[in-house]
Scaffold this motif. Structure first.
Motif, PDB file in Angstrom:
ATOM      1  N   GLY A 176       1.147  -1.476  -0.064  1.00 44.20           N
ATOM      2  CA  GLY A 176      -0.259   0.127  -0.268  1.00 44.20           C
ATOM      3  C   GLY A 176       0.947   1.357   0.042  1.00 44.20           C
ATOM      4  O   GLY A 176       1.856   1.467  -0.326  1.00 44.20           O
ATOM      5  N   HIS A 177       0.416   2.260   1.085  1.00 46.56           N
ATOM      6  CA  HIS A 177       0.875   3.821   1.095  1.00 46.56           C
ATOM      7  C   HIS A 177       1.813   3.891   2.378  1.00 46.56           C
ATOM      8  O   HIS A 177       1.451   3.872   3.107  1.00 46.56           O
ATOM      9  CB  HIS A 177      -0.270   4.537   0.997  1.00 46.56           C
ATOM     10  CG  HIS A 177       0.176   5.877   0.813  1.00 46.56           C
ATOM     11  ND1 HIS A 177       0.986   7.260  -0.841  1.00 46.56           N
ATOM     12  CD2 HIS A 177       0.492   7.127   1.623  1.00 46.56           C
ATOM     13  CE1 HIS A 177       0.705   7.655  -0.265  1.00 46.56           C
ATOM     14  NE2 HIS A 177       1.231   8.239   1.176  1.00 46.56           N
ATOM     15  N   GLN A 178       3.564   2.690   1.678  1.00 48.25           N
ATOM     16  CA  GLN A 178       4.226   2.419   2.903  1.00 48.25           C
ATOM     17  C   GLN A 178       5.605   2.313   2.403  1.00 48.25           C
ATOM     18  O   GLN A 178       5.802   2.246   1.191  1.00 48.25           O
ATOM     19  CB  GLN A 178       4.063   1.434   3.586  1.00 48.25           C
ATOM     20  CG  GLN A 178       1.983   1.038   3.984  1.00 48.25           C
ATOM     21  CD  GLN A 178       1.858   0.839   5.434  1.00 48.25           C
ATOM     22  OE1 GLN A 178       3.065   1.708   6.191  1.00 48.25           O
ATOM     23  NE2 GLN A 178       0.838   1.225   6.005  1.00 48.25           N
ATOM     24  N   TRP A 179       6.688   3.073   3.381  1.00 50.97           N
ATOM     25  CA  TRP A 179       8.037   2.946   2.921  1.00 50.97           C
ATOM     26  C   TRP A 179       8.149   1.572   3.155  1.00 50.97           C
ATOM     27  O   TRP A 179       7.763   0.893   4.307  1.00 50.97           O
ATOM     28  CB  TRP A 179       8.101   3.570   4.160  1.00 50.97           C
ATOM     29  CG  TRP A 179      10.319   3.711   4.133  1.00 50.97           C
ATOM     30  CD1 TRP A 179      11.304   3.104   4.198  1.00 50.97           C
ATOM     31  CD2 TRP A 179      10.636   4.582   2.963  1.00 50.97           C
ATOM     32  NE1 TRP A 179      11.958   3.317   3.617  1.00 50.97           N
ATOM     33  CE2 TRP A 179      11.682   4.974   3.013  1.00 50.97           C
ATOM     34  CE3 TRP A 179      10.124   6.241   2.364  1.00 50.97           C
ATOM     35  CZ2 TRP A 179      12.831   5.897   2.272  1.00 50.97           C
ATOM     36  CZ3 TRP A 179      10.975   7.304   2.010  1.00 50.97           C
ATOM     37  CH2 TRP A 179      12.383   6.637   1.756  1.00 50.97           C
ATOM     38  N   PRO A 180       8.817   1.140   2.433  1.00 51.07           N
ATOM     39  CA  PRO A 180       8.941  -0.792   2.022  1.00 51.07           C
ATOM     40  C   PRO A 180      10.166  -0.544   3.347  1.00 51.07           C
ATOM     41  O   PRO A 180      11.117   0.425   3.446  1.00 51.07           O
ATOM     42  CB  PRO A 180       9.731  -0.171   0.988  1.00 51.07           C
ATOM     43  CG  PRO A 180       9.221   0.883  -0.226  1.00 51.07           C
ATOM     44  CD  PRO A 180       9.297   1.885   0.725  1.00 51.07           C
ATOM     45  N   ASN A 181       9.057  -1.565   3.538  1.00 44.42           N
ATOM     46  CA  ASN A 181      10.827  -2.336   5.298  1.00 44.42           C
ATOM     47  C   ASN A 181      10.732  -1.401   6.235  1.00 44.42           C
ATOM     48  O   ASN A 181      11.635  -1.210   7.515  1.00 44.42           O
ATOM     49  CB  ASN A 181      11.671  -2.593   4.970  1.00 44.42           C
ATOM     50  CG  ASN A 181      13.048  -3.449   5.567  1.00 44.42           C
ATOM     51  OD1 ASN A 181      12.056  -4.293   6.165  1.00 44.42           O
ATOM     52  ND2 ASN A 181      13.451  -2.918   6.028  1.00 44.42           N
ATOM     53  N   ALA A 182       9.641  -0.757   6.645  1.00 44.40           N
ATOM     54  CA  ALA A 182       9.538   0.726   7.888  1.00 44.40           C
ATOM     55  C   ALA A 182       9.024  -0.680   8.423  1.00 44.40           C
ATOM     56  O   ALA A 182       8.497  -1.741   8.578  1.00 44.40           O
ATOM     57  CB  ALA A 182       7.941   1.094   6.751  1.00 44.40           C
ATOM     58  N   LEU A 183      10.116   0.585   9.990  1.00 49.61           N
ATOM     59  CA  LEU A 183       9.473  -0.033  11.156  1.00 49.61           C
ATOM     60  C   LEU A 183       8.260  -0.474  11.414  1.00 49.61           C
ATOM     61  O   LEU A 183       7.726  -2.074  12.409  1.00 49.61           O
ATOM     62  CB  LEU A 183       9.818   0.737  11.977  1.00 49.61           C
ATOM     63  CG  LEU A 183      10.215   0.417  13.851  1.00 49.61           C
ATOM     64  CD1 LEU A 183      10.936  -1.143  13.854  1.00 49.61           C
ATOM     65  CD2 LEU A 183      10.711   1.962  14.827  1.00 49.61           C
ATOM     66  N   TYR A 184       6.957   0.167  10.963  1.00 45.13           N
ATOM     67  CA  TYR A 184       5.352  -0.166  11.766  1.00 45.13           C
ATOM     68  C   TYR A 184       4.897   0.582  10.123  1.00 45.13           C
ATOM     69  O   TYR A 184       5.411   1.034   8.876  1.00 45.13           O
ATOM     70  CB  TYR A 184       5.341   0.176  12.620  1.00 45.13           C
ATOM     71  CG  TYR A 184       4.881   1.923  12.927  1.00 45.13           C
ATOM     72  CD1 TYR A 184       4.272   2.739  12.273  1.00 45.13           C
ATOM     73  CD2 TYR A 184       6.370   2.001  12.933  1.00 45.13           C
ATOM     74  CE1 TYR A 184       4.721   3.954  12.349  1.00 45.13           C
ATOM     75  CE2 TYR A 184       6.692   3.739  13.570  1.00 45.13           C
ATOM     76  CZ  TYR A 184       5.668   4.772  12.894  1.00 45.13           C
ATOM     77  OH  TYR A 184       5.906   5.600  12.827  1.00 45.13           O
ATOM     78  N   ALA A 185       3.323  -0.224  10.273  1.00 48.63           N
ATOM     79  CA  ALA A 185       2.426  -0.078   9.164  1.00 48.63           C
ATOM     80  C   ALA A 185       1.412   1.578   9.973  1.00 48.63           C
ATOM     81  O   ALA A 185       1.306   1.173  10.443  1.00 48.63           O
ATOM     82  CB  ALA A 185       1.301  -0.917   8.538  1.00 48.63           C
ATOM     83  N   HIS A 186       1.272   2.037   8.840  1.00 47.33           N
ATOM     84  CA  HIS A 186       0.275   3.459   8.703  1.00 47.33           C
ATOM     85  C   HIS A 186      -1.072   3.062   8.857  1.00 47.33           C
ATOM     86  O   HIS A 186      -1.382   2.030   8.221  1.00 47.33           O
ATOM     87  CB  HIS A 186       0.828   4.467   7.946  1.00 47.33           C
ATOM     88  CG  HIS A 186       2.326   5.665   8.469  1.00 47.33           C
ATOM     89  ND1 HIS A 186       2.070   5.606   9.395  1.00 47.33           N
ATOM     90  CD2 HIS A 186       3.205   5.747   7.461  1.00 47.33           C
ATOM     91  CE1 HIS A 186       3.394   6.921   9.046  1.00 47.33           C
ATOM     92  NE2 HIS A 186       3.753   6.245   8.346  1.00 47.33           N
ATOM     93  N   PRO A 187      -1.801   2.587   9.651  1.00 44.56           N
ATOM     94  CA  PRO A 187      -2.552   2.058   9.655  1.00 44.56           C
ATOM     95  C   PRO A 187      -3.813   3.063   8.893  1.00 44.56           C
ATOM     96  O   PRO A 187      -3.756   4.210   8.386  1.00 44.56           O
ATOM     97  CB  PRO A 187      -3.622   2.936  11.234  1.00 44.56           C
ATOM     98  CG  PRO A 187      -2.332   3.550  12.281  1.00 44.56           C
ATOM     99  CD  PRO A 187      -1.550   3.733  11.030  1.00 44.56           C
ATOM    100  N   GLY A 188      -4.065   1.703   8.302  1.00 42.55           N
ATOM    101  CA  GLY A 188      -5.563   1.974   6.851  1.00 42.55           C
ATOM    102  C   GLY A 188      -5.149   2.283   5.546  1.00 42.55           C
ATOM    103  O   GLY A 188      -5.666   2.284   4.079  1.00 42.55           O
ATOM    104  N   LEU A 189      -3.199   1.910   5.493  1.00 42.12           N
ATOM    105  CA  LEU A 189      -2.881   2.991   4.042  1.00 42.12           C
ATOM    106  C   LEU A 189      -2.614   1.298   3.485  1.00 42.12           C
ATOM    107  O   LEU A 189      -1.511   1.505   2.623  1.00 42.12           O
ATOM    108  CB  LEU A 189      -1.466   3.575   4.441  1.00 42.12           C
ATOM    109  CG  LEU A 189      -2.148   5.012   4.566  1.00 42.12           C
ATOM    110  CD1 LEU A 189      -1.111   5.778   5.395  1.00 42.12           C
ATOM    111  CD2 LEU A 189      -2.996   4.828   4.235  1.00 42.12           C
TER     112      LEU A 189
END
Length: 261
Positions: A218-231
């Protein structure tokens, strides 16, 4: 040292710079890899729910609303870099820009307006083609985008700043950089379950353009520390490493550095 690369790193809308660095893991990554990191804080935009963001609208141009508020991020960026680039540890040929969402789109604006300083760019969820594109040289580009992005859709037709599809914007950069086969739609090659990649080679001044499509993300930074909710989902592709490797191949050509000095 006198050869440290400098990364400009810009957060997305409704975000804070420090939160973005933690989310993307860029703060730790920069320390571990000897990278100078300049992460600015966007100002609240009273015309857009008061969200903190950078001044970039449709076609990677400044918005009239933010100009009215006196938000001149491009001019501020120039003034800051004029000071930062005097530091003896920074290599002026290795100034690069990466950002997430609104911050990625701001990188595209800087690529157009500061091509005498920005060596290459790597937007995440923010690839746009500036119109007009005022860059005075081809700009090496590595972009990441989730195919299930609910904010800036892969296929375009989103908000006013997001009408062209991601592949369309990518093709326009390939054409601008005078890459081989740039009149043809990008062909994606499967590089593993998490992502596919398209690239144009044979570009003027070796300014290659590459696009990584994040499968199911989704709308997330690849390999992010956590996921932004709903994205949507986070792709388990280490964007930071790929960006580092790409930036290391693309320095500002000497002749442009001389013009900007």
């Amino acid at each position: 040292r006198t050869d440290a690369p400098l990364w400009l790193a810009f957060h997305g809308s409704q975000n804070m710079a420090m939160d973005f660095l933690r989310y993307s893991r860029l703060h730790i990554f920069a320390i571990e890899n000897g990278i100078g990191l300049l992460a600015l804080q966007g100002l609240p935009n009273k015309y857009d729910q008061g969200w903190t963001q950078f001044n970039v609208g449709p076609h990677s141009q400044p918005t009239a609303e933010e100009n009215e508020q006196g938000v001149h991020d491009l001019e501020v960026m120039r003034e800051i870099l004029e000071q930062v680039l005097q530091l003896p540890c920074v290599d002026k040929r290795r100034v690069h820009c990466t950002g997430y969402s609104n911050g990625g789109r701001f990188c595209m604006r800087l690529a157009s307006e500061m091509s005498d300083i920005i060596a290459s760019v790597a937007p995440v969820s923010g690839l746009r083609y500036p119109q007009p594109n005022n860059a005075r040289r081809p700009i090496p580009l590595l972009a990441f985008h989730g195919e299930m992005d609910p904010v800036n859709p892969w296929g375009g037709h989103g908000k006013d700043y997001w009408q062209a599809s991601v592949p369309e914007a990518f093709m326009k950069w390939a054409q601008f950089n005078q890459c081989g086969g740039a009149s043809m739609a990008p062909a994606f090659v499967n590089l593993g379950g998490e992502f596919t990649m398209a690239s144009y080679k044979g570009c003027k001044e070796y300014a290659s353009v590459e696009l990584i499509r994040l499968n199911g993300a989704g709308h997330q930074w690849p390999n992010a520390l956590y996921a932004h909710p709903g994205l949507g989902n986070v792709a388990r592709v280490d964007a930071n490493v790929l960006i580092r490797d790409f930036f290391s191949k693309h320095r500002l050509p000497e002749e442009y550095l001389a013009k900007s000095s």
